[in-house]
Design a protein around this motif. Structure first.
Motif, PDB file in Angstrom:
ATOM      1  N   PRO A  83       0.785  -1.035  -0.079  1.00 11.44           N
ATOM      2  CA  PRO A  83      -0.146   0.452  -0.224  1.00 11.44           C
ATOM      3  C   PRO A  83       0.696   1.295   0.257  1.00 11.44           C
ATOM      4  O   PRO A  83       1.779   1.601   0.947  1.00 11.44           O
ATOM      5  N   VAL A  84       0.588   2.428  -1.206  1.00  9.93           N
ATOM      6  CA  VAL A  84       1.059   2.842  -0.637  1.00  9.93           C
ATOM      7  C   VAL A  84       0.635   4.429  -0.453  1.00  9.93           C
ATOM      8  O   VAL A  84      -0.132   4.684  -1.191  1.00  9.93           O
ATOM      9  N   CYS A  85       1.044   4.904   0.421  1.00 11.48           N
ATOM     10  CA  CYS A  85       0.444   6.443   1.314  1.00 11.48           C
ATOM     11  C   CYS A  85       0.839   7.138   1.257  1.00 11.48           C
ATOM     12  O   CYS A  85       0.258   8.339   1.084  1.00 11.48           O
ATOM     13  N   GLY A  86       2.319   7.928   1.228  1.00 10.25           N
ATOM     14  CA  GLY A  86       3.273   8.548   1.268  1.00 10.25           C
ATOM     15  C   GLY A  86       4.381   8.584   0.735  1.00 10.25           C
ATOM     16  O   GLY A  86       4.550   7.256   0.794  1.00 10.25           O
ATOM     17  N   GLN A  87       5.048   9.845   0.713  1.00  9.44           N
ATOM     18  CA  GLN A  87       6.311   9.843  -0.360  1.00  9.44           C
ATOM     19  C   GLN A  87       6.871  10.992  -0.212  1.00  9.44           C
ATOM     20  O   GLN A  87       7.405  11.940  -0.896  1.00  9.44           O
ATOM     21  N   ILE A  88       6.730  11.148   1.679  1.00 11.45           N
ATOM     22  CA  ILE A  88       7.540  11.928   1.900  1.00 11.45           C
ATOM     23  C   ILE A  88       8.742  12.909   1.365  1.00 11.45           C
ATOM     24  O   ILE A  88       9.195  13.582   1.926  1.00 11.45           O
ATOM     25  N   ALA A  89       9.833  11.364   1.479  1.00 10.78           N
ATOM     26  CA  ALA A  89      11.059  11.890   1.771  1.00 10.78           C
ATOM     27  C   ALA A  89      11.302  12.347  -0.482  1.00 10.78           C
ATOM     28  O   ALA A  89      12.140  13.146  -0.638  1.00 10.78           O
ATOM     29  N   LEU A  90      10.648  12.602  -0.486  1.00 12.23           N
ATOM     30  CA  LEU A  90      10.058  13.434  -2.253  1.00 12.23           C
ATOM     31  C   LEU A  90       9.635  14.973  -2.241  1.00 12.23           C
ATOM     32  O   LEU A  90       9.585  15.384  -3.898  1.00 12.23           O
ATOM     33  N   TYR A  91       9.158  15.123  -1.104  1.00 10.64           N
ATOM     34  CA  TYR A  91       7.901  16.167  -1.107  1.00 10.64           C
ATOM     35  C   TYR A  91       8.275  17.218  -1.659  1.00 10.64           C
ATOM     36  O   TYR A  91       7.578  18.471  -2.397  1.00 10.64           O
ATOM     37  N   ASN A  92       9.514  17.749  -0.655  1.00  3.90           N
ATOM     38  CA  ASN A  92      10.834  18.553  -1.084  1.00  3.90           C
ATOM     39  C   ASN A  92      11.861  19.047  -3.029  1.00  3.90           C
ATOM     40  O   ASN A  92      12.630  19.704  -2.503  1.00  3.90           O
ATOM     41  N   SER A  93      11.574  17.357  -3.493  1.00  3.78           N
ATOM     42  CA  SER A  93      12.223  17.787  -4.107  1.00  3.78           C
ATOM     43  C   SER A  93      12.008  18.863  -5.363  1.00  3.78           C
ATOM     44  O   SER A  93      10.965  18.863  -6.022  1.00  3.78           O
ATOM     45  N   THR A  94      13.187  18.987  -5.973  1.00  3.57           N
ATOM     46  CA  THR A  94      12.580  19.699  -7.185  1.00  3.57           C
ATOM     47  C   THR A  94      13.364  19.407  -8.749  1.00  3.57           C
ATOM     48  O   THR A  94      12.655  19.744  -9.826  1.00  3.57           O
ATOM     49  N   GLU A  95      14.341  17.739  -8.188  1.00  6.13           N
ATOM     50  CA  GLU A  95      13.455  17.068  -9.561  1.00  6.13           C
ATOM     51  C   GLU A  95      12.652  15.827  -9.785  1.00  6.13           C
ATOM     52  O   GLU A  95      12.777  15.275  -8.788  1.00  6.13           O
ATOM     53  N   ILE A  96      12.791  14.927 -10.860  1.00  4.53           N
ATOM     54  CA  ILE A  96      12.217  14.294 -11.133  1.00  4.53           C
ATOM     55  C   ILE A  96      12.994  12.973 -10.233  1.00  4.53           C
ATOM     56  O   ILE A  96      14.317  13.034 -11.121  1.00  4.53           O
ATOM     57  N   PRO A  97      12.615  11.929  -9.187  1.00  3.84           N
ATOM     58  CA  PRO A  97      14.006  11.852  -8.657  1.00  3.84           C
ATOM     59  C   PRO A  97      14.004  10.510  -9.053  1.00  3.84           C
ATOM     60  O   PRO A  97      13.075   9.568 -10.072  1.00  3.84           O
ATOM     61  N   MET A  98      15.640   9.832  -9.021  1.00  4.71           N
ATOM     62  CA  MET A  98      15.716   8.034 -10.017  1.00  4.71           C
ATOM     63  C   MET A  98      15.928   7.863  -9.472  1.00  4.71           C
ATOM     64  O   MET A  98      16.810   7.440  -8.478  1.00  4.71           O
ATOM     65  N   GLY A  99      15.051   6.292  -9.282  1.00  2.00           N
ATOM     66  CA  GLY A  99      15.465   4.603  -8.390  1.00  2.00           C
ATOM     67  C   GLY A  99      15.562   3.751  -9.042  1.00  2.00           C
ATOM     68  O   GLY A  99      15.238   3.576 -10.841  1.00  2.00           O
ATOM     69  N   PRO A 100      16.140   2.679  -9.008  1.00  2.00           N
ATOM     70  CA  PRO A 100      15.634   1.457  -8.794  1.00  2.00           C
ATOM     71  C   PRO A 100      14.443   1.365  -9.844  1.00  2.00           C
ATOM     72  O   PRO A 100      13.308   1.699  -9.412  1.00  2.00           O
ATOM     73  N   ARG A 101      14.196   0.579 -11.265  1.00  2.00           N
ATOM     74  CA  ARG A 101      13.233   0.717 -11.918  1.00  2.00           C
ATOM     75  C   ARG A 101      12.324  -1.166 -11.549  1.00  2.00           C
ATOM     76  O   ARG A 101      13.259  -1.874 -10.989  1.00  2.00           O
ATOM     77  N   VAL A 102      11.297  -0.704 -10.463  1.00  4.28           N
ATOM     78  CA  VAL A 102      10.854  -1.479  -9.284  1.00  4.28           C
ATOM     79  C   VAL A 102       9.690  -2.539 -10.131  1.00  4.28           C
ATOM     80  O   VAL A 102       9.463  -3.717  -9.438  1.00  4.28           O
ATOM     81  N   GLN A 103       9.353  -2.396 -11.812  1.00  2.00           N
ATOM     82  CA  GLN A 103       8.244  -3.301 -12.590  1.00  2.00           C
ATOM     83  C   GLN A 103       9.405  -4.398 -12.036  1.00  2.00           C
ATOM     84  O   GLN A 103       8.442  -6.081 -12.549  1.00  2.00           O
ATOM     85  N   PRO A 104      10.005  -4.907 -12.895  1.00  2.00           N
ATOM     86  CA  PRO A 104      11.101  -6.401 -12.632  1.00  2.00           C
ATOM     87  C   PRO A 104      10.574  -7.449 -11.270  1.00  2.00           C
ATOM     88  O   PRO A 104      10.298  -8.460 -11.640  1.00  2.00           O
TER      89      PRO A 104
END
Length: 336
Positions: free
Chosen positions: A245-266
């Motif tokens: 369940p994805v409820c919040g993303q507080i680590a990203l709310y103040n990001s000024t760029e689109i953050p890149m991370g591991p691709r979760v789809q695989p």
């Protein structure tokens, strides 16, 4: 009637600052037929308010520049032109589409208010029996579908949603691991709120290893309140048919760029993982179900709760900014 209001002064880029807010005086007219004059007693301060500062399409409209910020709250009736309410009643907005403006008083339509039971601490309606508690309940039970013996990992576990989520998971017979920032919060989770284990992300440079050590049998449910690198680390430990369940993303709310991370789809494909975002508004038709169940658990002592209460109307901006540095344990509330 002279009142104070806190306005959105400008749309922030990155972390909001004191310049994001502006306090002004305003004149409030007398209520007319069908209206109620109320004075907020408590304001709810929540991470989603940051998203409403952006002029972006979302599940809820953005705040307008030079207009009051608004949030949930509990208010006292001062004057009523609606026979359903009288002076002294404690009230809240009647649904998730109406909020109190950040003001020392305001006029509300009686159709958009509801009385609350004064025998229950009013702050509970903003926390464990309000939006955070309902978010925890429906996110875990409806999307997570916990089963006895499963391992549940919760990020932002010392926050208002995380604390309730962990206790509901324990009621369901799960093993619960919380992720929080700081030794004090970690100890609180295990000592006071019955979590089986807790991880201090601020003092664990290798979160992937820390999660693996705390979850030797893998992760069946990841209740995601945070996003970012913490969530990336959890992905390495998901079991087949895990639910997120994805409820919040507080680590990203103040990001000024689109953050890149591991691709979760695989990972989702390989392990048949369900990952679903949601907001509490999705469950508006079932609020009473959630409130009834949460109330029973609170009354029987199966769920406990903690709050961080900041005093003073002028402290609303400070309290909101404090959410992003982990100043709160449990629900952040401002007492006017």
């Amino acid at each position: 009637m002279k009142i104070q209001q806190i306005l959105l002064n400008d749309r922030p880029k990155g972390m909001p600052s004191s310049d994001t807010f502006k306090t002004v005086s305003a004149e409030l007219p007398a209520p007319v037929e069908g209206e109620v004059l109320v004075k907020p007693v408590y304001f709810s301060v929540d991470p989603y308010l940051r998203g409403r500062m952006q002029d972006e399409k979302s599940y809820i409209p953005p705040f307008k520049i030079q207009e009051p910020i608004e949030s949930g709250g509990v208010a006292a009736v001062v004057e009523s032109k609606d026979t359903r309410f009288r002076e002294g009643d404690l009230v809240m907005p009647s649904n998730g589409k109406n909020f109190f403006p950040w003001a020392t008083a305001c006029i509300f339509s009686g159709d958009h208010l509801r009385k609350i039971d004064s025998s229950i601490p009013p702050t509970y309606y903003l926390g464990v029996m309000g939006m955070p508690g309902l978010t925890a309940y429906f996110g875990l039970m409806d999307i997570g579908k916990p089963k006895a013996g499963e391992t549940v990992v919760i990020s932002g576990a010392a926050g208002a949603v995380g604390l309730v989520t962990g206790q509901i998971a324990k009621i369901q017979g799960c093993r619960v691991v919380g992720i929080a920032g700081g030794a004090e919060k970690v100890q609180m989770l295990t000592d006071e709120f019955n979590f089986d284990a807790a991880i201090d992300y601020k003092n664990n440079p290798d979160m992937t290893a820390a999660i693996g050590a705390a979850c030797p049998n893998g992760v069946d449910i990841y209740y995601d309140n945070v996003g970012g690198e913490i969530s990336d680390a959890v992905m390495y430990h998901l079991n087949p048919f895990a639910r997120i369940p994805v409820c919040g993303q507080i680590a990203l709310y103040n990001s000024t760029e689109i953050p890149m991370g591991p691709r979760v789809q695989p990972t989702l494909i390989k392990f048949s993982v369900l990952m679903q975002g949601f907001t509490i508004g999705n469950y508006a038709a079932r609020y009473q179900e959630g409130i009834k169940q949460l109330g029973e658990w609170v009354k029987t002592g199966k769920i406990k709760f903690t709050e961080t209460i900041v005093e003073g109307f002028d402290q609303l901006p400070t309290a909101l900014l404090g959410l992003f540095s982990g100043k709160n344990s449990g629900k952040m509330i401002v007492k006017v």
